[in-house]
Each structure stands twice: as structure tokens, then as C-alpha cells.
Design a protein around this motif. Structure first.
Motif, PDB file in Angstrom:
ATOM      1  N   SER A  64       0.684  -1.205   0.015  1.00  0.00           N
ATOM      2  CA  SER A  64      -0.126   0.020   0.222  1.00  0.00           C
ATOM      3  C   SER A  64       0.767   1.387   0.140  1.00  0.00           C
ATOM      4  CB  SER A  64      -0.904   0.161   1.337  1.00  0.00           C
ATOM      5  OG  SER A  64      -0.289   0.110   2.495  1.00  0.00           O
ATOM      6  N   ALA A  65       2.018   1.334   0.708  1.00  0.00           N
ATOM      7  CA  ALA A  65       2.971   2.253   0.523  1.00  0.00           C
ATOM      8  C   ALA A  65       3.645   2.389  -0.760  1.00  0.00           C
ATOM      9  CB  ALA A  65       4.023   2.374   1.539  1.00  0.00           C
ATOM     10  N   ALA A  66       3.623   1.354  -1.831  1.00  0.00           N
ATOM     11  CA  ALA A  66       4.304   1.415  -3.061  1.00  0.00           C
ATOM     12  C   ALA A  66       3.352   2.290  -3.741  1.00  0.00           C
ATOM     13  CB  ALA A  66       4.535   0.097  -3.359  1.00  0.00           C
ATOM     14  N   GLU A  67       2.038   2.137  -3.562  1.00  0.00           N
ATOM     15  CA  GLU A  67       0.942   3.062  -4.614  1.00  0.00           C
ATOM     16  C   GLU A  67       1.183   4.442  -4.016  1.00  0.00           C
ATOM     17  OE1 GLU A  67      -3.012   1.531  -3.891  1.00  0.00           O
ATOM     18  OE2 GLU A  67      -2.245  -0.653  -4.186  1.00  0.00           O
ATOM     19  N   MET A  68       1.432   4.593  -3.033  1.00  0.00           N
ATOM     20  CA  MET A  68       1.441   6.233  -2.464  1.00  0.00           C
ATOM     21  C   MET A  68       2.847   6.821  -2.948  1.00  0.00           C
ATOM     22  SD  MET A  68       0.316   6.326   1.303  1.00  0.00           S
ATOM     23  CE  MET A  68       1.005   5.076   2.018  1.00  0.00           C
ATOM     24  N   LEU A  69       3.821   5.824  -2.988  1.00  0.00           N
ATOM     25  CA  LEU A  69       5.143   6.538  -3.565  1.00  0.00           C
ATOM     26  C   LEU A  69       5.489   6.217  -5.159  1.00  0.00           C
ATOM     27  CD1 LEU A  69       7.223   4.800  -0.505  1.00  0.00           C
ATOM     28  CD2 LEU A  69       6.622   7.232  -0.915  1.00  0.00           C
ATOM     29  N   ASP A  70       4.388   5.957  -5.611  1.00  0.00           N
ATOM     30  CA  ASP A  70       4.688   5.581  -7.280  1.00  0.00           C
ATOM     31  C   ASP A  70       5.657   6.870  -7.984  1.00  0.00           C
ATOM     32  OD1 ASP A  70       4.497   3.740  -9.501  1.00  0.00           O
ATOM     33  OD2 ASP A  70       3.034   5.443 -10.188  1.00  0.00           O
ATOM     34  N   ASP A  71       5.347   7.972  -7.694  1.00  0.00           N
ATOM     35  CA  ASP A  71       5.973   9.197  -8.295  1.00  0.00           C
ATOM     36  C   ASP A  71       6.809  10.092  -7.190  1.00  0.00           C
ATOM     37  OD1 ASP A  71       3.984  10.333  -6.788  1.00  0.00           O
ATOM     38  OD2 ASP A  71       3.146  11.609  -8.386  1.00  0.00           O
ATOM     39  N   LYS A  72       7.342   9.269  -6.291  1.00  0.00           N
ATOM     40  CA  LYS A  72       8.051   9.894  -5.277  1.00  0.00           C
ATOM     41  C   LYS A  72       9.620   9.633  -5.453  1.00  0.00           C
ATOM     42  CE  LYS A  72       4.365  11.710  -3.580  1.00  0.00           C
ATOM     43  NZ  LYS A  72       3.756  12.454  -4.533  1.00  0.00           N
ATOM     44  N   GLU A  73      10.396  10.213  -4.632  1.00  0.00           N
ATOM     45  CA  GLU A  73      11.763  10.119  -4.575  1.00  0.00           C
ATOM     46  C   GLU A  73      12.333  10.087  -3.016  1.00  0.00           C
ATOM     47  OE1 GLU A  73      15.157  12.061  -7.317  1.00  0.00           O
ATOM     48  OE2 GLU A  73      14.915  13.552  -5.639  1.00  0.00           O
ATOM     49  N   LEU A  74      13.150   9.180  -2.828  1.00  0.00           N
ATOM     50  CA  LEU A  74      13.445   8.936  -1.229  1.00  0.00           C
ATOM     51  C   LEU A  74      14.923   9.555  -1.289  1.00  0.00           C
ATOM     52  CD1 LEU A  74      13.309   7.716   1.322  1.00  0.00           C
ATOM     53  CD2 LEU A  74      14.541   5.898   0.440  1.00  0.00           C
ATOM     54  N   ASP A  75      15.197  10.479  -0.623  1.00  0.00           N
ATOM     55  CA  ASP A  75      16.354  11.279  -0.373  1.00  0.00           C
ATOM     56  C   ASP A  75      16.867  11.208   1.110  1.00  0.00           C
ATOM     57  OD1 ASP A  75      18.735  12.966  -1.088  1.00  0.00           O
ATOM     58  OD2 ASP A  75      17.398  14.782  -1.082  1.00  0.00           O
ATOM     59  N   ALA A  76      17.846  11.567   1.448  1.00  0.00           N
ATOM     60  CA  ALA A  76      18.663  11.613   2.957  1.00  0.00           C
ATOM     61  C   ALA A  76      19.392  12.621   3.067  1.00  0.00           C
ATOM     62  CB  ALA A  76      19.096  10.335   3.220  1.00  0.00           C
ATOM     63  N   THR A  77      19.558  13.183   4.392  1.00  0.00           N
ATOM     64  CA  THR A  77      20.585  14.217   4.475  1.00  0.00           C
ATOM     65  C   THR A  77      21.114  13.890   6.169  1.00  0.00           C
ATOM     66  OG1 THR A  77      18.932  15.546   6.049  1.00  0.00           O
ATOM     67  CG2 THR A  77      19.534  16.042   3.707  1.00  0.00           C
ATOM     68  N   ILE A  78      22.521  13.994   6.497  1.00  0.00           N
ATOM     69  CA  ILE A  78      23.007  13.552   7.482  1.00  0.00           C
ATOM     70  C   ILE A  78      23.457  14.900   8.074  1.00  0.00           C
ATOM     71  CG2 ILE A  78      24.888  12.190   8.500  1.00  0.00           C
ATOM     72  CD1 ILE A  78      24.822  10.470   6.069  1.00  0.00           C
ATOM     73  N   VAL A  79      23.002  14.780   9.564  1.00  0.00           N
ATOM     74  CA  VAL A  79      23.157  16.096  10.361  1.00  0.00           C
ATOM     75  C   VAL A  79      23.514  15.558  11.753  1.00  0.00           C
ATOM     76  CG1 VAL A  79      22.031  18.126  11.542  1.00  0.00           C
ATOM     77  CG2 VAL A  79      21.415  17.311   9.065  1.00  0.00           C
ATOM     78  N   GLU A  80      24.833  16.058  12.082  1.00  0.00           N
ATOM     79  CA  GLU A  80      25.401  15.516  13.344  1.00  0.00           C
ATOM     80  C   GLU A  80      25.172  13.971  13.462  1.00  0.00           C
ATOM     81  OE1 GLU A  80      23.629  18.108  16.609  1.00  0.00           O
ATOM     82  OE2 GLU A  80      23.997  19.726  15.513  1.00  0.00           O
ATOM     83  N   GLY A  81      25.686  13.340  12.505  1.00  0.00           N
ATOM     84  CA  GLY A  81      25.864  11.999  12.420  1.00  0.00           C
ATOM     85  C   GLY A  81      24.352  11.018  12.382  1.00  0.00           C
ATOM     86  N   ARG A  82      23.571  11.924  12.349  1.00  0.00           N
ATOM     87  CA  ARG A  82      21.870  11.166  12.261  1.00  0.00           C
ATOM     88  C   ARG A  82      21.456  11.190  10.788  1.00  0.00           C
ATOM     89  NH1 ARG A  82      17.770  12.319  16.989  1.00  0.00           N
ATOM     90  NH2 ARG A  82      17.370  10.684  15.716  1.00  0.00           N
ATOM     91  N   VAL A  83      20.737  10.212  10.398  1.00  0.00           N
ATOM     92  CA  VAL A  83      20.298  10.123   9.002  1.00  0.00           C
ATOM     93  C   VAL A  83      18.772  10.616   9.039  1.00  0.00           C
ATOM     94  CG1 VAL A  83      19.810   8.741   7.003  1.00  0.00           C
ATOM     95  CG2 VAL A  83      21.889   8.444   8.351  1.00  0.00           C
ATOM     96  N   ASN A  84      18.702  11.657   8.194  1.00  0.00           N
ATOM     97  CA  ASN A  84      16.937  12.147   7.988  1.00  0.00           C
ATOM     98  C   ASN A  84      16.682  11.764   6.614  1.00  0.00           C
ATOM     99  OD1 ASN A  84      16.561  13.336  10.621  1.00  0.00           O
ATOM    100  ND2 ASN A  84      18.134  14.620   9.859  1.00  0.00           N
ATOM    101  N   PHE A  85      15.369  10.817   6.371  1.00  0.00           N
ATOM    102  CA  PHE A  85      15.090  10.596   5.357  1.00  0.00           C
ATOM    103  C   PHE A  85      14.005  11.479   4.805  1.00  0.00           C
ATOM    104  CE2 PHE A  85      16.981   6.374   6.316  1.00  0.00           C
ATOM    105  CZ  PHE A  85      17.840   6.305   5.294  1.00  0.00           C
ATOM    106  N   SER A  86      13.860  11.865   3.553  1.00  0.00           N
ATOM    107  CA  SER A  86      12.749  12.650   3.165  1.00  0.00           C
ATOM    108  C   SER A  86      11.964  12.081   1.834  1.00  0.00           C
ATOM    109  CB  SER A  86      12.902  14.233   2.879  1.00  0.00           C
ATOM    110  OG  SER A  86      13.970  14.322   2.027  1.00  0.00           O
ATOM    111  N   ILE A  87      10.666  12.318   1.587  1.00  0.00           N
ATOM    112  CA  ILE A  87      10.159  12.069   0.358  1.00  0.00           C
ATOM    113  C   ILE A  87       9.758  13.095  -0.263  1.00  0.00           C
ATOM    114  CG2 ILE A  87       8.325  10.444  -0.624  1.00  0.00           C
ATOM    115  CD1 ILE A  87       8.676   8.613   1.845  1.00  0.00           C
ATOM    116  N   GLY A  88       9.939  13.251  -1.482  1.00  0.00           N
ATOM    117  CA  GLY A  88       9.818  14.273  -2.293  1.00  0.00           C
ATOM    118  C   GLY A  88       9.372  13.887  -3.702  1.00  0.00           C
TER     119      GLY A  88
END
Length: 90
Positions: A64-88
């Protein structure tokens, strides 16, 4: 189909290569009630999950998540050693 940026691929490889992650683990995106989508690590994704390939890394996506993410991109940033994922948008 969901795409994975180079930064997200690199961040995932770093996490999966750490001593805390069991061998054979993969990232998984799934819906969680009252939260939205959650990125977690699993060593045995369900067989009906969709597999999305990045650069030398794969992500397991709940159907069900695959349907929501069909036209999205998974990105990440690392801040102070912590990974933050974002979907755009792609």
C-alpha cells in the motif's frame, strides 16, 4: 515507481554496514497508523513487499505504501551523525 537518490543510497549503505545492523538487513518503508510512512530496518521483509533498487542498496516497500510512493523520490541528509530521510516529488 519510487526512486532513490545517491545521497539516500549512501546513507543506507552506511547504516547497513554498521555493526548495529544484522547481516542481510534491508530498509523497509511501511505505513504506520497515526504517523504516516516509517522507514525501518528488517532482516526479513514480507514476500509481497515491492523491491526498489538504489545504488548498491535496495529498499523493501509495503504494497500500500508502494502505491503512495509511485511518483516519489527517497532522499536523505546526515546532520550531526543522524540520518534524516525525506520523500519528495521526482
Amino acid at each position: 515507481m519510487l526512486t532513490i537518490t545517491s545521497r539516500a543510497s549512501e546513507a543506507m549503505r552506511q547504516v547497513l554496514d554498521s555493526e548495529e545492523a544484522p547481516d542481510g538487513s534491508v530498509f523497509r518503508i511501511s505505513p504506520q497508523e497515526d504517523v504516516g510512512l516509517v522507514v525501518s530496518i528488517t532482516d526479513s521483509p514480507p514476500p509481497d513487499d515491492h523491491r526498489v533498487e538504489g545504488e548498491d542498496v535496495a529498499v523493501s516497500v509495503e504494497p500500500s505504501a508502494a502505491e503512495m510512493l509511485d511518483d516519489k523520490e527517497l532522499d536523505a541528509t546526515i546532520v550531526e551523525g543522524r540520518v534524516n530521510f525525506s520523500i519528495g516529488e521526482q
